[in-house]
Design an enzyme around this catalytic site. Structure first.
Site, PDB file in Angstrom:
ATOM      1  N   GLY A   1       0.823  -1.201  -0.055  1.00 24.68           N
ATOM      2  CA  GLY A   1       0.175  -0.031   0.110  1.00 24.68           C
ATOM      3  C   GLY A   1       0.762   1.323   0.065  1.00 24.68           C
ATOM      4  N   SER A   2       2.149   1.192  -0.367  1.00 24.44           N
ATOM      5  CA  SER A   2       3.022   2.332  -0.505  1.00 24.44           C
ATOM      6  C   SER A   2       2.315   3.701  -1.422  1.00 24.44           C
ATOM      7  CB  SER A   2       4.304   2.129  -0.647  1.00 24.44           C
ATOM      8  OG  SER A   2       4.443   1.550  -2.094  1.00 24.44           O
ATOM      9  N   ASN A   3       1.727   2.939  -2.351  1.00 20.91           N
ATOM     10  CA  ASN A   3       1.080   4.311  -3.356  1.00 20.91           C
ATOM     11  C   ASN A   3       0.031   4.756  -2.791  1.00 20.91           C
ATOM     12  OD1 ASN A   3       2.392   4.627  -6.142  1.00 20.91           O
ATOM     13  ND2 ASN A   3       2.316   2.381  -5.828  1.00 20.91           N
TER      14      ASN A   3
ATOM     15  N   ILE B   1      -8.142  -9.264 -11.118  1.00 23.51           N
ATOM     16  CA  ILE B   1      -8.390  -9.082 -12.346  1.00 23.51           C
ATOM     17  C   ILE B   1      -9.855  -8.677 -12.146  1.00 23.51           C
ATOM     18  CG2 ILE B   1      -9.112  -9.899 -14.802  1.00 23.51           C
ATOM     19  CD1 ILE B   1      -6.402 -11.162 -14.881  1.00 23.51           C
TER      20      ILE B   1
ATOM     21  N   HIS C   1       0.201   0.859 -13.289  1.00 24.68           N
ATOM     22  CA  HIS C   1       1.198  -0.449 -13.774  1.00 24.68           C
ATOM     23  C   HIS C   1       2.571  -0.052 -13.796  1.00 24.68           C
ATOM     24  CE1 HIS C   1       1.202  -4.059 -15.926  1.00 24.68           C
ATOM     25  NE2 HIS C   1       2.037  -3.649 -16.700  1.00 24.68           N
TER      26      HIS C   1
ATOM     27  N   GLU D   1     -10.156  -4.137 -21.077  1.00 25.99           N
ATOM     28  CA  GLU D   1      -8.944  -4.979 -21.622  1.00 25.99           C
ATOM     29  C   GLU D   1      -7.749  -4.809 -20.595  1.00 25.99           C
ATOM     30  OE1 GLU D   1      -6.600  -5.425 -25.942  1.00 25.99           O
ATOM     31  OE2 GLU D   1      -8.062  -4.030 -25.557  1.00 25.99           O
TER      32      GLU D   1
ATOM     33  N   ASP E   1      -4.817  -3.704 -18.594  1.00 29.54           N
ATOM     34  CA  ASP E   1      -3.746  -2.705 -18.731  1.00 29.54           C
ATOM     35  C   ASP E   1      -3.751  -1.955 -19.945  1.00 29.54           C
ATOM     36  OD1 ASP E   1      -2.549  -3.632 -16.237  1.00 29.54           O
ATOM     37  OD2 ASP E   1      -1.493  -5.091 -17.089  1.00 29.54           O
TER      38      ASP E   1
ATOM     39  N   GLN F   1       9.299   6.526  -8.260  1.00 32.04           N
ATOM     40  CA  GLN F   1       8.565   7.438  -9.134  1.00 32.04           C
ATOM     41  C   GLN F   1       7.292   7.301  -8.992  1.00 32.04           C
ATOM     42  OE1 GLN F   1      10.339  10.036 -10.621  1.00 32.04           O
ATOM     43  NE2 GLN F   1      11.992   9.119  -9.819  1.00 32.04           N
TER      44      GLN F   1
END
Ligand code: GRF
Length: 198
Positions: free
Chosen positions: A16-18, A100, A117, A151, A153, A181
């Site tokens: 969960g760092s994002n 998914i 992604h 679809e 990604d 980043q």
């Protein structure tokens, strides 16, 4: 994405760092005051996800829905939709959510569903992106924030960050460089969406 209360729901499966980077930028940049936006809930398909404990500590509503407890993907996604929709989200943010999603789920959140992604899409959709970038001899790698379509990604690219692939890189060292980043790019991309929504 309209109205004064722009609830953001973040889905995670692991560290969960994002998610944490998004929560922290939201606070630092006063998203609540500026856009009426706040992270209303963090939901995981894994009860033990470290990010879930972090979010709880921050006073954010959390929920865990174990996907293995459901008969199939449709049943899990239906339960997930019910949990998410309790918060009437303006934006649903996938941040390391390793499931998914069914076309029905994606359709339900069309226009308010984004993902990050860890590759420079359209290259390397799917898994093991860093290993594949190294094996192919790529000189650059990175990450992409994109809208989610049915679809995998694919979907409109909202932001990309590029890092060099260095001699001797392993999938782990490259992942670490890319992740740094991601933590800058994803919160900014979310902020831009909030800004655009007024
Ligand atoms: C990130 O590399 C993201 O791009 C990928 O999964 C990883 C999640 O990391 N989808 P974290 O859970 O945000 O720390």
């Amino acid at each position: 994405m309209s109205g004064v209360n722009k609830n953001i729901v973040i889905l995670i499966s692991g560290g969960g760092s994002n998610m944490a980077a998004i929560v922290e930028r939201g606070r630092a940049q006063r998203w609540q005051a500026r856009f009426g936006a706040r992270v209303a809930a963090v939901i995981s398909n894994k009860a033990a996800a470290p990010g879930l404990a972090w979010a709880k500590d921050q006073g954010i509503t959390t929920a865990a829905l174990d996907h293995t407890a459901y008969a199939d993907r449709e049943a899990f996604d239906a339960a997930l939709v019910a949990e998410i929709d309790r918060h009437q989200p303006a934006l649903v943010v996938l941040a390391g959510f390793m499931r998914i999603l069914t076309p029905g789920f994606v359709r339900h959140y069309e226009g308010r569903l984004v993902n990050i992604h860890p590759s420079l899409l359209p290259a390397f959709t799917g898994l093991k992106t860093h290993q594949r970038a190294i094996e192919m001899g790529c000189r650059f790698a990175g990450a992409t924030v994109h809208r989610v379509t049915s679809e995998l990604d694919h979907g409109e690219i909202l932001a990309q960050a590029v890092v060099p692939v260095l001699p001797g890189d392993t999938p782990d060292t490259l992942a670490e460089r890319v992740l740094t980043q991601e933590h800058l790019m994803y919160p900014l991309a979310v902020e831009r969406l909030l800004q655009a929504a007024g």
